[in-house]
Design a protein around this motif. Sequence first.
Motif, PDB file in Angstrom:
ATOM      1  N   GLU A 286     -24.929  -8.009  -0.418  1.00  0.00           N
ATOM      2  CA  GLU A 286     -24.683  -6.761  -1.169  1.00  0.00           C
ATOM      3  C   GLU A 286     -23.296  -6.766  -1.803  1.00  0.00           C
ATOM      4  OE1 GLU A 286     -25.122  -3.553   1.642  1.00  0.00           O
ATOM      5  OE2 GLU A 286     -27.232  -4.153   1.929  1.00  0.00           O
ATOM      6  N   ASN A 287     -22.376  -7.443  -1.147  1.00  0.00           N
ATOM      7  CA  ASN A 287     -21.008  -7.449  -1.666  1.00  0.00           C
ATOM      8  C   ASN A 287     -20.700  -8.677  -2.518  1.00  0.00           C
ATOM      9  OD1 ASN A 287     -19.324  -5.029  -0.566  1.00  0.00           O
ATOM     10  ND2 ASN A 287     -20.683  -5.657   1.105  1.00  0.00           N
ATOM     11  N   GLY A 288     -21.751  -9.388  -2.900  1.00  0.00           N
ATOM     12  CA  GLY A 288     -21.570 -10.450  -3.888  1.00  0.00           C
ATOM     13  C   GLY A 288     -21.350 -11.843  -3.345  1.00  0.00           C
ATOM     14  N   ILE A 289     -21.423 -12.003  -2.019  1.00  0.00           N
ATOM     15  CA  ILE A 289     -21.293 -13.368  -1.476  1.00  0.00           C
ATOM     16  C   ILE A 289     -22.614 -14.086  -1.688  1.00  0.00           C
ATOM     17  CG2 ILE A 289     -21.095 -14.719   0.665  1.00  0.00           C
ATOM     18  CD1 ILE A 289     -18.459 -13.639   0.441  1.00  0.00           C
ATOM     19  N   GLU A 290     -22.537 -15.304  -2.169  1.00  0.00           N
ATOM     20  CA  GLU A 290     -23.757 -16.096  -2.340  1.00  0.00           C
ATOM     21  C   GLU A 290     -24.088 -16.797  -1.020  1.00  0.00           C
ATOM     22  OE1 GLU A 290     -25.115 -19.525  -5.294  1.00  0.00           O
ATOM     23  OE2 GLU A 290     -24.194 -17.746  -6.244  1.00  0.00           O
ATOM     24  N   VAL A 291     -25.220 -16.421  -0.442  1.00  0.00           N
ATOM     25  CA  VAL A 291     -25.618 -16.981   0.852  1.00  0.00           C
ATOM     26  C   VAL A 291     -26.655 -18.073   0.612  1.00  0.00           C
ATOM     27  CG1 VAL A 291     -26.736 -16.477   3.065  1.00  0.00           C
ATOM     28  CG2 VAL A 291     -25.189 -14.786   2.030  1.00  0.00           C
ATOM     29  N   SER A 292     -26.409 -19.265   1.188  1.00  0.00           N
ATOM     30  CA  SER A 292     -27.410 -20.327   1.017  1.00  0.00           C
ATOM     31  C   SER A 292     -27.507 -21.178   2.275  1.00  0.00           C
ATOM     32  CB  SER A 292     -27.054 -21.207  -0.181  1.00  0.00           C
ATOM     33  OG  SER A 292     -25.800 -21.806   0.055  1.00  0.00           O
ATOM     34  N   GLU A 293     -28.576 -21.941   2.351  1.00  0.00           N
ATOM     35  CA  GLU A 293     -28.778 -22.907   3.447  1.00  0.00           C
ATOM     36  C   GLU A 293     -28.159 -24.229   2.982  1.00  0.00           C
ATOM     37  OE1 GLU A 293     -30.810 -22.155   6.239  1.00  0.00           O
ATOM     38  OE2 GLU A 293     -30.997 -20.099   5.477  1.00  0.00           O
ATOM     39  N   PRO A 294     -27.820 -25.124   3.904  1.00  0.00           N
ATOM     40  CA  PRO A 294     -27.281 -26.427   3.492  1.00  0.00           C
ATOM     41  C   PRO A 294     -28.276 -27.200   2.615  1.00  0.00           C
ATOM     42  CG  PRO A 294     -26.984 -26.094   5.852  1.00  0.00           C
ATOM     43  CD  PRO A 294     -27.836 -24.961   5.368  1.00  0.00           C
ATOM     44  N   THR A 295     -27.763 -27.904   1.615  1.00  0.00           N
ATOM     45  CA  THR A 295     -28.602 -28.817   0.825  1.00  0.00           C
ATOM     46  C   THR A 295     -29.051 -29.950   1.764  1.00  0.00           C
ATOM     47  OG1 THR A 295     -26.704 -30.208   0.282  1.00  0.00           O
ATOM     48  CG2 THR A 295     -27.223 -28.432  -1.286  1.00  0.00           C
ATOM     49  N   PRO A 296     -30.121 -30.673   1.422  1.00  0.00           N
ATOM     50  CA  PRO A 296     -30.559 -31.767   2.294  1.00  0.00           C
ATOM     51  C   PRO A 296     -29.433 -32.762   2.577  1.00  0.00           C
ATOM     52  CG  PRO A 296     -32.217 -31.333   0.613  1.00  0.00           C
ATOM     53  CD  PRO A 296     -31.028 -30.469   0.271  1.00  0.00           C
TER      54      PRO A 296
END
Length: 333
Positions: A286-296
Amino acid sequence: MTARNSLLHLTSAAAIGISLATLGSTAQAATEWDMPTPYGDMTFHTVNIREFADDVREATDGELDITVHSNGSLIGHAEIKNSVRRGIVPIGELIMSRLANENPIFEVDSVPYLASSYEDAQTLWEASREVIAEELAEQQLRLLFAVPWPPQGIYTNQAIESGDDLKNLSMRAYNTASERIAQLFGAVPTQVEVPDIPTAFSTGRVDAMITSPATGADTKAWDYLSHFNHAQLWLPKNMVIVSEKAFSRLDEATQEAVLDAAAEAETRGWEMSRQETDDALAVLEENGIEVSEPTPEFAERLQEVGKTMTEEWAGRAGDQGAEILEAYEAARD
Ligand code: PCA
């Protein structure tokens, strides 16, 4: 409930000491305990501990009154354990892995990918609790309860495509495991306590950090960071310890009330932690942080680093470590 959305509980800077409460015509001494904790009022651990203190107060009709001093305000994190041991305060909270320099078994919960889900973390805790409690008992410390942080990930100012993206970053760490993982990626670790995180970033002392979605949200990571890699490295635990001397001075009914409230706090805390993982990830987004899982590619490097650190830990932790790992593997089968 998360305190993030509610009013802050503000404590007055209470003086340490025991006050006498006069009940009816008989003067009776109510016991007052000051309890230092390292993290802020927004942190779910603190919310849980305040509830523990309320439960004890209620169950003992105010006979044991625990005042929680959060955010390292009474005693800094580094001093909490020794302060309890020396009887400066009767009870306190700290992160278990902070004691890794005393004995590596205290950091069994910070070995990357040894136990990175709540289920595994619970199994690992069951496999390690007794050994850890015994180790503390040797120092006249009684372990009351332990609650995990949400899974640890990495905050940066750019997307992490591969492990090389961490090279030369100045990375905020909070225990030996977070230091070591930074080193293995060629980053430069710097120990910073949670209350000092905003200053460490605003002054440019650090430019990345390893912590949970919870601590990222509590410290408003979006003010100085843009990405969270939900790598789910480990779930480190906070523990609440009491000095055996202070505990033994309580009458039997009060001791029982403390132990009952502690057992409830542990169950409640694990639930709060799970819920907090989802809530805090949503707050970050909501506050603009891009959340992602590790790339392979990054995931593979993380696994390699995890393997190295597991071997290093097992080497350090000797027979006690082997005992824990054996019990853990047996329970997982
Ligand atoms: N927060 C604490 C410990 C682990 C966590 O999620 C910290 O960052 O110091």
